[in-house]
Motif scaffolding. Structure first.
Motif, mmCIF file in Angstrom:
data_model
loop_
_atom_site.group_PDB
_atom_site.id
_atom_site.type_symbol
_atom_site.label_atom_id
_atom_site.label_comp_id
_atom_site.label_asym_id
_atom_site.label_seq_id
_atom_site.Cartn_x
_atom_site.Cartn_y
_atom_site.Cartn_z
ATOM 1 N N THR B 555 16.567 46.410 -22.418
ATOM 2 C CA THR B 555 16.783 44.991 -22.181
ATOM 3 C C THR B 555 18.240 44.623 -22.417
ATOM 4 O OG1 THR B 555 14.550 44.650 -22.971
ATOM 5 C CG2 THR B 555 15.921 42.702 -22.748
ATOM 6 N N GLN B 556 18.776 45.169 -23.480
ATOM 7 C CA GLN B 556 20.163 44.827 -23.755
ATOM 8 C C GLN B 556 21.085 45.313 -22.645
ATOM 9 O OE1 GLN B 556 20.667 46.171 -27.764
ATOM 10 N NE2 GLN B 556 20.404 44.088 -28.550
ATOM 11 N N TYR B 557 20.741 46.475 -22.127
ATOM 12 C CA TYR B 557 21.525 47.004 -21.017
ATOM 13 C C TYR B 557 21.484 46.037 -19.833
ATOM 14 C CZ TYR B 557 22.654 50.019 -17.048
ATOM 15 O OH TYR B 557 23.186 50.540 -15.894
ATOM 16 N N ILE B 558 20.265 45.590 -19.549
ATOM 17 C CA ILE B 558 20.099 44.670 -18.408
ATOM 18 C C ILE B 558 20.840 43.374 -18.662
ATOM 19 C CG2 ILE B 558 18.401 43.255 -17.194
ATOM 20 C CD1 ILE B 558 16.454 45.627 -17.538
ATOM 21 N N LEU B 559 20.737 42.904 -19.897
ATOM 22 C CA LEU B 559 21.422 41.662 -20.216
ATOM 23 C C LEU B 559 22.929 41.820 -20.038
ATOM 24 C CD1 LEU B 559 19.399 40.367 -23.292
ATOM 25 C CD2 LEU B 559 19.431 39.417 -20.984
ATOM 26 N N ASN B 560 23.408 42.980 -20.363
ATOM 27 C CA ASN B 560 24.833 43.210 -20.177
ATOM 28 C C ASN B 560 25.217 43.218 -18.703
ATOM 29 O OD1 ASN B 560 25.692 43.274 -22.764
ATOM 30 N ND2 ASN B 560 25.214 45.445 -23.057
ATOM 31 N N LEU B 561 24.333 43.853 -17.915
ATOM 32 C CA LEU B 561 24.605 43.852 -16.478
ATOM 33 C C LEU B 561 24.626 42.426 -15.945
ATOM 34 C CD1 LEU B 561 22.420 46.791 -15.104
ATOM 35 C CD2 LEU B 561 24.904 46.687 -15.208
ATOM 36 N N GLY B 562 23.655 41.686 -16.422
ATOM 37 C CA GLY B 562 23.525 40.307 -15.946
ATOM 38 C C GLY B 562 24.711 39.463 -16.348
ATOM 39 N N LYS B 563 25.265 39.748 -17.478
ATOM 40 C CA LYS B 563 26.369 38.956 -18.004
ATOM 41 C C LYS B 563 27.561 38.948 -17.056
ATOM 42 C CE LYS B 563 28.964 38.709 -22.345
ATOM 43 N NZ LYS B 563 29.158 39.480 -23.576
ATOM 44 N N TYR B 564 27.713 40.075 -16.336
ATOM 45 C CA TYR B 564 28.874 40.160 -15.446
ATOM 46 C C TYR B 564 28.474 40.089 -13.983
ATOM 47 C CZ TYR B 564 31.055 41.452 -19.775
ATOM 48 O OH TYR B 564 31.494 41.405 -21.052
ATOM 49 N N ASP B 565 27.339 39.542 -13.736
ATOM 50 C CA ASP B 565 26.906 39.436 -12.336
ATOM 51 C C ASP B 565 27.766 38.411 -11.605
ATOM 52 O OD1 ASP B 565 24.319 40.434 -10.754
ATOM 53 O OD2 ASP B 565 24.895 38.433 -10.033
#
Lengths: 418, 1117
Positions: B555-565
């Protein structure tokens, strides 16, 4: 009501415009073109298109869009029905309604449109009246006009316009007085895979061609009027006589007109005069499919079935078809994937069949659905519902007219699912 | 430049053209070097030359070319001066084409256009109506503000023209002038008012159109013309019909009370089921009183019905919407057949009609259910038609037909038209939610579709399954697993998003799969669609909350990806989720509730029809089709609580009708009130007829009512003559009751009620002083209806019917004067309508007549059949006292003279069942004469008459000649003196005399009478003993259905149907033509297949003859 009218051909050219109120720029049609693009097929263009300041109501007939521009609330059917009436009138005037014909007769078209609408409200829509106001062009009349300098435009108000029978002109004279009635019934049906009927209805019309001198008053009675479930009349038919006596009583318009359309109730079982045996199969592995259909007569009351045409929209995956018909000719259009087989007459001894193979796109999966088969046919001298005209009487005139009645059964929207 | 022009010269060729070309060069040079323009100009030069030539043919050619240019949208405006010169041309075709040109360009060249005006002014005076009309048309189409006064004058003149065609054009011109100069509105309204009075069918449609455009709010202009419009409607041309029907629909909604009230009333009734009998009774009375259809309302509904048979789809649709919006709910059904018929028409018509059916079918499934199969989709239908049909099929689906429908849907799903297939899947989803029996079947079917090869189909299935599962989340783990597998193959974003959402929502049910799915998604996150990304984030959040051990890192990985979308929505969502689920020092109290927030119970989505809210637009309008308000859309108003004064529709002539005009009428107010009270009476006397008119009134309600009225009469007879105390008690109760009932009314009504009571005593005492025989105790009791009923009995027993009417009219007049005085007193307090209503309530208590003074529209049978007759009658405000319209039966003709014995002259007669125009006591007889010979028959007349004592005959005028094969119908009147004796006379021609005779069947000696059940019982009570004859009939039960009985009885005798509250009793009333004595027929169904036939009449002889005639008819199969 109707502000302007634009005629647009299938390639998107506006080839005629007419305005009844102040001029609306033809750029309004851009919205229409947009919708046309989105719809991909002409049939799918929505009949009502709102634009910021106008509404575009259109009908599509004979490969021409008739686009009416309106500005305020109006019953949409009012406009649509009117546009259809315009097309009918053109057809009546020129025999066909097509772009070249309209372009050739643009002046007559303009004059007719001018009479049909005043300030956007229908003025004269009865073809009998219009023809008195503006005579349809014929070769003879054109020649006469160029010599004598007379015109196509009548200078008297058609008498019908003011009378209680606005659909008939006065002073009609014929040397041969004739009245013909065609009872034409169409079978709408959906037949399922196994050959059983899902839904079947009979819709009928009585088209008349009446050429009688003077002001004849006709009555037409049926042997079995109870069959008619739902009817709609030409305005000339006296509704009350129908309600009380089930008799059609009317003063006919001059010339061709549709006297009556009717519907035979769904409760009555509809005899389906043909059957289709089909064997259409696609196989997953091979790129070949089998195709075989046979058409045969079923309940025809001893009449022959003619003019049989089988059409079918094949799935996109079909590349080509190699077929051999036992009679008639067939075509397959590899672009539209439309298969059409003109069978002609059905001979009960030797049933017509069409057999062969379909080549499918290599690698593509097989289509999930077999194509539907559409059928057209005609049966002369038969009204499939059993409707029979009893007698036709004429009052009000002294001569003896020649009377004729013809029956015909046709396929309407006749579909066989496979 | 010159070379340029030279080139064009060559193109056009010809010596003359060369010259022209040179001329043209000079004009072009200054304007610049645009070749294109010069070409146009030069061409136009050529046209100008032709227009100025002396030969008509050249002019005509030129005009034709110009019109061609206009048609193509090319600019021909600069030819204006040359064209306008020809406006006075003798050649009519040139003239017309010039008109076309003028109308197109006058706006741009106003000054020049003025040159043509005088020509039109002259033409307006032309003896040829066509020329007058077209001059007016063109004059009014020239949009030049300067000529507004001239136009106004022309319109005014034309509106008084002798030719209806010119007047029609005047009506059109009104709209044109209004759009040119709205300032003229007031003057134009005057013209509209004048033209609305026009009796020509040609004008009606156009003037109503003008009315709608100029002053749609001036509904008051319609009042006086309402009945005329209704009656003319059938003969108006089809386009006018559409406009008039739409206008009348709006009119009806403002002028009549709702015919749908019964439903509300029923609810009321049920609510009060446990209240005391007494109250119940009153309640029922009250409920019934408010609604009886205004005869004008009925007139409209009846007169539009034949138009359903029109060939014009717009007319049919207009009638359909009229029925939908203003007719009682039980009568709307007849439109469905006609609408279904329209589906055979063109695609565009189908489109509009289907849309309207879709809206209707949501509210009233039953209407279209019998036509289910007409909505089956054909593969050749255009997609828009297919989807509309699907929509309707969904609306019509119910437990009974769903299995057939699902089978049909299966075919559609396989359709090659994938858009349509997707729509079908949506439909299946909706059916599944609406009909719980098939939910599982549908779900299974949809799951099967998941393995379909077509992606669109699969995607749509996923979306629908998601919605379905949301509704019943339990035990569908298998399906979810299946869908999780699909994620590998499916690419449609919506579907992917749906699957992810579903897994997230049910992550606790699929604990093994969910984290794995998240893992896969994390890998492909960057390449997903935005919609899918959002759902991945959601899934991550949910898993983090439920299963943080396995998924925390993911989840944290995804959240990180999302942060820079790239998409800010996704960045936003990421931030929000991170704050919420990942505990840190900054996160507030909310994070504690994160689980509750994310995994809350979510309400299942409602799968609704897109047509659900369309019904607030008037059906058949553009706004309805677009589902937005179109410019100029006129809102259909709600029914008024209280009907506005219906007397406004009375036309002058009617006010003079002798029956109702009080001799000393001075005030203008009088007739209005009178009419009102009269109609109220009618309502009362027919209170139960409203039930029979609408089937929707439940049978139990009817039963109740019948019972309670019985009760009440019993009660009243026991209480009869009791003191005023009990009466005032009743009054109190009633006041209370009314308050509870009339929620919408203001509080001030209370006070008003009090006043009313006192007023009642006033008026009734005044009344009693004027009538010797009125009961002495009427003072305050008159409020109780049962009491007034009993009094009526006494009245009617004393006096013959006719005399009673006369007297009653007199008394009414008095009471009206009293009431009007009172009304004036109270005017300051109350607004007018409720007051009139109350006044009339009193009125009715006091003067409830024996039988209705007004012809009731026969409620039961096919109203349209009697429309023509009724139409005429109504305009005369139903002056025929107590005689109602006959129930329609097929005409039975009898032979008067056979053609063999008449030497070619054949005569038949029949009884048209209409009141005779030649005399009150005569029966009207119509004789049809046929000439079957081949020569003229001359001078047909009636010779010697041999009539029994007292019998009289009004003969027809001699017919000069009858053509061979000709036929003529004449009417005559015979007074049979209420006997079945034969009238013998001689039918003579120029050469011969034939003795003929007419023997009337007893049933034709009657005229139908409309009366209420109550009155019927009363009258019957008085005609017992000697005056009653009865017999028992035995017949098969199928012959005892109400319609069969009605049919049989009215076939035999010309009687009126009395609305009955009981299913097993049928009542019919009539009076004899000669003496006017009542003839009451009762058919009471008994156990088994027997029935009792009772006839009550003073004329016992006729009574027994009728009985003898009726008996075999009723008992035969």
């Amino acid at each position: 009501m109707i502000h302007s009218l634009f005629l647009i051909n299938s390639s998107g050219d506006i080839f005629l415009e007419k305005h009844w109120k102040s001029v609306v720029s033809r750029s309004v049609c851009d919205y229409f073109f947009e919708a046309q693009e989105r719809a991909t097929e002409a049939e799918n263009v929505p009949p009502v298109i709102p634009t910021p300041h106008h509404y575009l109501l259109s009908v599509y007939r004979h490969k021409i869009f008739f686009v009416a521009v309106i500005q305020t609330e109006v019953p949409p059917l009012f406009v649509i029905e009117f546009l259809h009436r315009v097309v009918d009138t053109f057809q009546d005037y020129f025999g066909v309604c097509s772009e070249p014909v309209i372009k050739d007769n643009v002046v007559v078209v303009y004059e007719v449109l001018e009479e049909m609408l005043d300030n956007g409200f229908p003025l004269a829509t009865e073809s009998n009246i219009l023809k008195e106001l503006i005579k349809p062009p014929t070769i003879l009349r054109t020649v006469v006009n160029t010599i004598t300098g007379s015109t196509n435009v009548g200078d008297q108000l058609p008498t019908g316009q003011l009378s209680v029978v606005p659909w008939r002109r006065t002073g009609v004279k014929y040397t041969n007085n004739e009245a013909y009635f065609d009872v034409i019934e169409e079978i709408d049906a959906i037949i399922d895979k196994s050959g059983s009927t899902i839904t079947a209805e009979i819709q009928g019309v009585i088209d008349a061609c009446v050429k009688l001198t003077g002001m004849p008053d006709l009555t037409l009675s049926f042997m079995n009027p109870r069959l008619l479930d739902d009817v709609s009349f030409h305005p000339c038919v006296r509704f009350k006589r129908w309600e009380s006596e089930r008799i059609l009583s009317f003063i006919p318009p001059d010339g061709n007109f549709r006297l009556l359309s009717y519907h035979v109730s769904a409760q009555n079982l509809v005899a389906i005069p043909v059957y289709v045996k089909h064997n259409i199969s696609f196989r997953d592995s091979s790129s070949l499919g089998r195709f075989e259909i046979t058409v045969g007569p079923k309940q025809t009351m001893g009449k022959t079935i003619e003019g049989v045409i089988v059409t079918s929209q094949m799935p996109k995956g079909v590349l080509n078809m190699s077929l051999t018909p036992s009679q008639g000719t067939h075509t397959f259009d590899p672009v539209t994937k439309m298969l059409s087989w003109d069978v002609g007459k059905i001979n009960p001894q030797k049933l017509p069949s069409l057999k062969g193979t379909m080549s499918l796109q290599a690698g593509a999966s097989k289509p999930d659905e077999n194509p539907t088969i559409n059928l057209q046919f005609k049966i002369q001298q038969l009204a499939i519902s059993g409707l029979k005209v009893n007698r036709l009487d004429m009052y009000g005139e002294k001569y003896k007219p020649f009377k004729g009645i013809k029956y015909m059964t046709k396929a309407g929207k006749f579909q066989v699912r496979t | 430049m010159s070379s340029n022009s030279f080139a064009y010269n060559e193109q056009s060729g010809g010596g003359e053209a060369t010259e022209l070309g040179q001329e043209a060069t000079s004009t072009i040079s200054p304007s610049g070097a645009f070749g294109l323009f010069s070409s146009d100009l030069k061409k136009n030069e050529d046209l100008k030359q032709m227009l100025e030539s002396n030969k008509d043919s050249a002019k005509l050619d030129a005009m034709k070319r110009i019109v061609g240019m206009i048609a193509k949208g090319k600019n021909a405006s600069e030819l204006f001066p040359a064209v306008v010169k020809n406006v006075a041309s003798k050649n009519i075709e040139i003239k017309k084409l010039v008109y076309v040109y003028l109308v197109r360009y006058a706006e741009e060249q106003q000054d020049l256009a003025l040159l043509s005006i005088s020509t039109f002014q002259r033409a307006l005076k032309d003896p040829n109506q066509l020329i007058r009309a077209s001059a007016l048309r063109v004059l009014s189409s020239i949009r030049v503000p300067i000529i507004v006064p001239i136009m106004m004058l022309a319109i005014k003149e034309a509106s008084a023209d002798l030719s209806p065609y010119v007047r029609k054009n005047a009506a059109h011109a009104i709209q044109k002038l209004y759009s040119l100069d709205p300032e003229q509105k007031e003057m134009l309204i005057e013209v509209i008012e004048k033209l609305l009075k026009d009796k020509s069918t040609l004008v009606a449609g156009s003037v109503v159109m003008a009315f709608e455009e100029v002053c749609p709010d001036r509904i008051d202009l319609i009042h006086k013309n309402y009945r005329k419009l209704c009656n003319l409607l059938v003969d108006v041309e089809e386009w006018g019909q559409v406009v008039i029907i739409h206008m009348l629909t709006r009119y009806a909604r403002t002028q009549f009370v709702s015919p749908w009230k019964e439903d509300d009333g029923l609810e009321d009734n049920e609510k009060n089921f446990y209240e005391s009998d007494d109250e119940q009774k009153e309640k029922t009375d009250q409920r019934k009183k408010p609604y009886t259809m205004d005869p004008d309302h009925r007139l409209l509904i009846r007169n539009t019905k034949p138009l359903l048979q029109s060939r014009n789809a717009a007319v049919v649709m207009a009638v359909a919407q009229l029925y939908w919006h203003i007719s009682p709910k039980s009568e709307v059904g007849i439109i469905s057949k006609s609408l279904v018929r329209l589906l055979r028409s063109n695609r565009e018509v189908q489109y509009i009609v289907l849309q309207n059916i879709a809206t209707m079918s949501i509210q009233r499934k039953g209407m279209f259910e019998p036509y289910l199969k007409s909505f089956y989709v054909r593969s050749t239908d255009p997609t828009m038609i297919k989807t509309l049909k699907l929509e309707i099929l969904t609306n019509l689906a119910n437990e009974a037909n769903i299995s057939t429908l699902l089978r049909e849907f299966q075919t559609y799903v396989k359709s090659q038209d994938k858009q349509f297939a997707a729509a079908t899947i949506q439909t299946i989803g909706r059916c599944a939610t609406n009909i719980s029996e098939v939910t599982d079947t549908c779900l299974n079917g949809l799951v099967c579709l998941l393995s379909n090869r077509d992606e669109i189909v699969v995607a749509e299935s996923v979306v629908v399954i998601k919605k379905l599962l949301q509704m019943q989340p339990a035990q569908h783990g298998e399906i979810i697993k299946h869908m999780a597998k699909l994620l590998d193959s499916i690419t449609v974003p919506v579907a992917r998003a749906s699957i992810l959402w579903l897994i997230g929502e049910n992550c606790e049910r699929v604990p093994k799969i969910a984290p794995d799915v998240l893992r896969k998604m994390a890998k492909s996150f960057t390449s997903e669609d935005d919609l899918v990304k959002l759902q991945i984030l959601n899934l991550g959040a949910k898993l983090y909350l439920t299963n943080s051990r396995q998924t925390k890192l993911l989840t944290q990985y995804i959240l990180n990806l999302g942060k820079y979308d790239q998409n800010y929505d996704i960045r936003d969502r990421t931030r929000f989720i991170r704050q919420l689920i990942v505990p840190n020092e900054k996160s507030g109290a909310l994070s504690k509730y994160a689980k509750k927030i994310f995994l809350a119970q979510k309400p299942a989505p409602l799968l609704e029809s897109p047509f659900k809210d369309r019904d607030h637009f008037q059906l058949g309008t553009l706004s309805h089709t677009l589902n937005t308000k179109a410019t100029g859309y006129l809102e259909l108003s709600n029914w008024p609580e209280v009907a506005p004064d219906p007397s406004v529709r009375n036309v002058e002539v009617i006010e003079l009708a002798k029956e109702w005009t009080p001799a000393g009428k001075a005030k203008k107010e009088n007739p209005a009130k009178k009419f009102y009270s009269e109609s109220e009476e009618e309502e009362d006397s027919s209170d139960s007829s409203s039930d029979s008119e609408s089937e929707s009134g439940s049978a139990s309600g009817e039963q109740d009512e019948g019972d309670s009225s019985d009760d009440s009469s019993e009660e009243s007879s026991s209480e009869h003559g009791s003191d005023s105390e009990s009466a005032s008690e009743v009054g109190d109760k009633r006041t209370a009751k009314r308050n509870s009932k009339s929620k919408g009314k203001s509080d001030s009504e209370d006070g008003e009620k009090e006043n009313e009571k006192s007023k009642t005593s006033d008026s009734s005492s005044a009344d009693s002083s004027s009538e010797e025989e009125s009961s002495s105790d009427s003072e305050s009791e008159s409020e109780s209806e049962s009491e007034s009923e009993s009094r009526k009995v006494t009245k009617s027993s004393m006096l013959p019917v006719m005399a009673l009417f006369v007297r009653e009219r007199g008394s009414k007049r008095k009471s009206q004067i009293i009431l009007s005085k009172e009304k004036e007193k109270k005017k300051t307090k109350q607004d007018r309508n409720p007051l009139t209503k109350d006044v009339s309530l009193l009125d009715l208590d006091d003067f409830n007549p024996v039988s209705t003074p007004v012809a009731l529209p026969t409620p039961a049978l096919s109203p349209s059949l009697i429309a023509d007759l009724e139409g005429l009658n109504l305009s005369a405000s139903s002056s025929v006292i107590s005689v109602s319209t006959p129930v329609f039966v097929p005409v039975k003709t009898h032979v008067l003279l056979h053609r063999m014995s008449g030497r070619g002259l054949a005569a038949h007669y029949f009884f048209p069942r209409q009141p005779c125009i030649f005399g009150d006591k005569m029966v009207s007889v119509q004789i049809t004469l046929n000439n079957t010979t081949d020569r003229k028959i001359e001078n047909i007349h009636i010779g010697g008459k041999k009539l029994p004592m007292g019998m009289q005959m009004h003969v027809f005028n001699p017919i000069e000649s009858l053509e061979p094969e000709g036929s003529i119908t004449v009417s005559m009147g015979i007074d049979f003196c209420d006997s079945t004796q034969t009238a013998s006379f001689q039918l003579c021609t120029k050469d011969d005399c034939f003795s003929v005779n007419i023997q009337p069947p007893v049933g034709e000696l009657l005229l139908p009478v409309a009366m209420s059940e109550k009155d019927f019982k009363k009258e019957q009570g008085m005609l017992t003993g000697m005056n009653e004859t009865s017999t028992v009939i035995i017949a098969a039960p199928q012959n005892f259905t109400p319609s069969v009985i009605l049919q049989k009885v009215v076939n035999v005798a010309n009687v009126g149907v009395v609305p009955s509250g009981q299913d097993n009793i049928h009542r019919f009333a009539a009076k004899t033509v000669h003496s006017g004595s009542l003839m009451l027929v009762t058919v009471e169904l008994k156990e088994g297949s027997t029935a009792q036939l009772i006839i009550n009449t003073e004329r016992t002889v006729i009574g027994s003859v009728l009985l003898r005639e009726l008996k075999p008819v009723l008992s035969q199969g």
